[in-house]
Design an enzyme around this catalytic site. Structure first.
Site, PDB file in Angstrom:
ATOM      1  N   SER A 191     -76.910 -10.373  13.165  1.00  0.00           N
ATOM      2  CA  SER A 191     -77.623 -10.709  11.929  1.00  0.00           C
ATOM      3  C   SER A 191     -76.980 -11.925  11.282  1.00  0.00           C
ATOM      4  CB  SER A 191     -77.588  -9.534  10.954  1.00  0.00           C
ATOM      5  OG  SER A 191     -78.078  -9.916   9.679  1.00  0.00           O
ATOM      6  N   TYR A 206     -72.472  -3.317   6.657  1.00  0.00           N
ATOM      7  CA  TYR A 206     -73.491  -3.795   7.597  1.00  0.00           C
ATOM      8  C   TYR A 206     -73.085  -5.159   8.151  1.00  0.00           C
ATOM      9  CZ  TYR A 206     -77.951  -5.686   9.233  1.00  0.00           C
ATOM     10  OH  TYR A 206     -78.944  -6.274   9.981  1.00  0.00           O
TER      11      TYR A 206
END
Length: 300
Positions: A191, A206
């Site tokens: 990401s 995350y």
């Protein structure tokens, strides 16, 4: 319903679904365009309770990072190129049904990527059914929008288990077959939040999990390159899927788009195209790379 627009174009009219209940499953894969759901209740309090139940159900039911949008799109692209596709996911995602929509010969398996024995069994079933295992796309991931001081030990374990441990376990399951074949491509979905230190929806844990994916992929690329196995990463920016709908106000969305040089949010097909490129021989001399699919949101 496709309706002519006033300025020469067309727009898609909503599909009306009457009598919606909190446990009802709408056929979202068979409905194109917006959906108007009519919820009937005896009084205002009952109506509010039912709406809250539906929202809670959807918050838990769509916890996976990218749902199945890019995965299904990548599967369709790979299938169109002659690949035999296997979709591995949790039972609630109905991977067998998703595979069937790709056409005949594709396979859907139920598995939890945080369980090593289950990952090994899934790889064994792929080999028993298909005879080879040439491509692995590690896409599993969940997110949680909390701040650093709010992260509990359980939160940390849950986020890292799926994104990072799951990437390791599935890679460990696929690598023996690839080593035997002396060929293979592993694509790991990270990401942009791993690169920029935070994203739109995910917390710091995350970002840490997705940064771990980058490091793991690079280490595997170095370790297995001599055996003909390539390992690469994709770092998507903000990708529009059904789980992002309703989470951004139009004003917030416009503000984000203004920071992106390509002046739009990403779509599932953007990530899918990158998956196909890294899985195929078009990227035969690429390993250990990080392919940004973010419209220029992060240029570095």
């Amino acid at each position: 319903t496709v309706v002519p627009g006033r300025e020469g174009g067309f727009y898609v009219g909503p599909t009306v679904v009457d009598g919606v209940t909190p446990d009802m499953k709408l056929p979202r894969d068979e409905i194109f365009g917006p959906v108007l759901a009519i919820l009937r209740a005896a009084d205002v309090d009952a109506h509010i309770a039912a709406v809250d139940a539906i929202l809670d159900m959807h918050r838990s039911g769509f916890a996976r990072e990218y749902d199945l949008g890019p995965v299904r799109t990548a599967g369709m692209r790979m299938a169109a190129q002659g690949a035999r596709v296997v979709i591995v996911d949790l039972a609630r995602a109905e991977p067998a049904a998703a595979a069937a929509r790709l056409g005949e010969g594709h396979l859907g398996l139920v598995a939890d990527v945080t369980d090593k024995a289950v990952c090994d069994a899934a790889a064994a079933q792929v080999l028993a059914t298909c005879g080879r295992l040439d491509i692995l796309v590690n896409n599993a991931g969940i997110t949680q929008p909390v701040k650093t001081l709010e992260i509990t030990g359980a939160d940390y374990d849950r986020i890292l288990d799926v994104s990072l441990r799951g990437t390791l376990y599935m890679s460990q399951a696929a690598l023996p077959a690839m080593r035997t074949q002396r060929s293979g491509s592993i694509v790991c979905i990270s990401s942009v939040s791993a690169q920029r230190g935070g994203g739109i929806f995910g917390g710091p844990h995350y970002s840490a999990a997705k940064a771990g994916v980058l490091g793991l992929a690079r280490a595997m690329a170095r370790e297995f390159g001599a055996e003909g196995i390539r390992v690469n990463c994709i770092t998507p920016g903000l990708i529009e899927t059904d789980i992002t709908q309703g989470k951004l106000t139009p004003e917030r969305k416009d503000a984000i788009v203004e920071t992106i040089p390509l002046a739009r949010l990403g779509c599932a097909d953007d990530v899918a195209g990158a998956c196909v490129f890294l899985a195929s021989d078009l990227s035969a001399y690429c390993t250990g790379i990080t392919l940004d699919v973010n419209g220029g949101m992060l240029i570095h």
